[in-house]
Motif scaffolding. Structure first.
Motif, PDB file in Angstrom:
ATOM      1  N   THR A  29      73.623 -25.560  -0.610  1.00 16.35           N
ATOM      2  CA  THR A  29      74.638 -24.856  -1.402  1.00 16.35           C
ATOM      3  C   THR A  29      76.048 -25.341  -1.096  1.00 16.35           C
ATOM      4  O   THR A  29      76.955 -25.094  -1.886  1.00 16.35           O
ATOM      5  CB  THR A  29      74.589 -23.326  -1.184  1.00 16.35           C
ATOM      6  OG1 THR A  29      74.844 -23.032   0.186  1.00 16.35           O
ATOM      7  CG2 THR A  29      73.266 -22.747  -1.630  1.00 16.35           C
ATOM      8  N   ASP A 155      73.826 -19.076  -2.782  1.00 19.96           N
ATOM      9  CA  ASP A 155      73.617 -19.567  -4.140  1.00 19.96           C
ATOM     10  C   ASP A 155      74.498 -18.806  -5.132  1.00 19.96           C
ATOM     11  O   ASP A 155      75.119 -19.399  -6.015  1.00 19.96           O
ATOM     12  CB  ASP A 155      72.140 -19.432  -4.510  1.00 19.96           C
ATOM     13  CG  ASP A 155      71.765 -20.225  -5.736  1.00 19.96           C
ATOM     14  OD1 ASP A 155      72.218 -21.382  -5.865  1.00 19.96           O
ATOM     15  OD2 ASP A 155      71.009 -19.689  -6.569  1.00 19.96           O
ATOM     16  N   GLU A 159      77.540 -20.501  -7.242  1.00 20.46           N
ATOM     17  CA  GLU A 159      77.569 -20.426  -8.703  1.00 20.46           C
ATOM     18  C   GLU A 159      78.866 -19.789  -9.180  1.00 20.46           C
ATOM     19  O   GLU A 159      79.452 -20.222 -10.175  1.00 20.46           O
ATOM     20  CB  GLU A 159      76.357 -19.642  -9.218  1.00 20.46           C
ATOM     21  CG  GLU A 159      76.251 -19.675 -10.729  1.00 20.46           C
ATOM     22  CD  GLU A 159      74.987 -19.038 -11.260  1.00 20.46           C
ATOM     23  OE1 GLU A 159      74.814 -19.039 -12.497  1.00 20.46           O
ATOM     24  OE2 GLU A 159      74.166 -18.518 -10.472  1.00 20.46           O
ATOM     25  N   LYS A 165      74.232 -24.546  -9.066  1.00 25.26           N
ATOM     26  CA  LYS A 165      73.117 -23.732  -8.587  1.00 25.26           C
ATOM     27  C   LYS A 165      72.258 -24.582  -7.657  1.00 25.26           C
ATOM     28  O   LYS A 165      72.065 -25.773  -7.917  1.00 25.26           O
ATOM     29  CB  LYS A 165      72.240 -23.268  -9.764  1.00 25.26           C
ATOM     30  CG  LYS A 165      72.957 -22.400 -10.757  1.00 25.26           C
ATOM     31  CD  LYS A 165      72.017 -22.057 -11.882  1.00 25.26           C
ATOM     32  CE  LYS A 165      72.739 -21.334 -12.986  1.00 25.26           C
ATOM     33  NZ  LYS A 165      71.852 -21.043 -14.111  1.00 25.26           N
ATOM     34  N   SER A 166      71.749 -23.960  -6.609  1.00 27.61           N
ATOM     35  CA  SER A 166      70.879 -24.711  -5.715  1.00 27.61           C
ATOM     36  C   SER A 166      69.465 -24.796  -6.249  1.00 27.61           C
ATOM     37  O   SER A 166      68.718 -25.691  -5.895  1.00 27.61           O
ATOM     38  CB  SER A 166      70.898 -24.128  -4.299  1.00 27.61           C
ATOM     39  OG  SER A 166      70.488 -22.790  -4.319  1.00 27.61           O
TER      40      SER A 166
END
Length: 168
Positions: A29, A155, A159, A165-166
């Motif tokens: 992330t 995450d 975002e 996004k992971s």
């Protein structure tokens, strides 16, 4: 990261592989971020990406000290509770990731040798049941849960930060 996963089998290999997967999600992330971005709070909480890396590394290190026979490692006397979730002056994302890598390496080495059935008493604290004990196995399961939970937090923060996004 070099681990003992390739030389371990059975339960130990499964525990380390699962922990490694969730560590990778968490580290993923922060890929490509600057220190400023990693220190940015994108929600109403105190959490930032660098702070999550720092927190998870500190928690893992403390639990592994507990797992090697130091129950007092779980006694908290945090004077700056929110500081553990933020990047403080002088901290860099690179240094926080390096510290996390070292903690992970130590954990992986210990898992190869520790007796998973040994348990230690938890200190008296409002968040632990009275007279509770934790086995090394339960410590590792807790670390998997903790890392996974915070990877999910990370995450959401990422975002909110830049749309990345992971997963998915």
């Amino acid at each position: 990261m070099t681990t003992h996963n390739d030389t371990l089998t059975g339960e130990r290999a499964d525990l380390l592989e699962t922990l490694s997967v969730h560590r990778a999600f968490l580290r993923g992330t922060v890929a490509g971020l600057t220190d400023e971005q990693a220190a940015t709070r994108t929600t109403v909480s105190e959490l930032c990406l660098g702070g999550l890396i720092k927190h998870v590394a500190n928690v893992e290190a403390r639990w592994m000290r507990f797992a090697t026979g130091d129950p007092e490692a779980m006694t908290t006397n945090e004077t700056d509770w929110t500081g553990q979730f933020r990047m403080l002056d002088g901290e860099t994302l690179e240094s926080l990731l390096a510290a996390y890598e070292e903690v992970a390496r130590t954990t992986d080495e210990l898992v190869a040798t520790l007796d998973l059935d040994v348990s230690y008493p938890l200190p008296q604290a409002p968040w632990f049941p009275p007279n509770a004990r934790r086995s090394v196995r339960r410590v590792l399961l807790h670390l998997i849960a903790e890392t996974s939970q915070h990877a999910g937090h990370a995450d959401i923060i990422r975002e909110s930060l830049d749309g990345a996004k992971s997963m998915g």
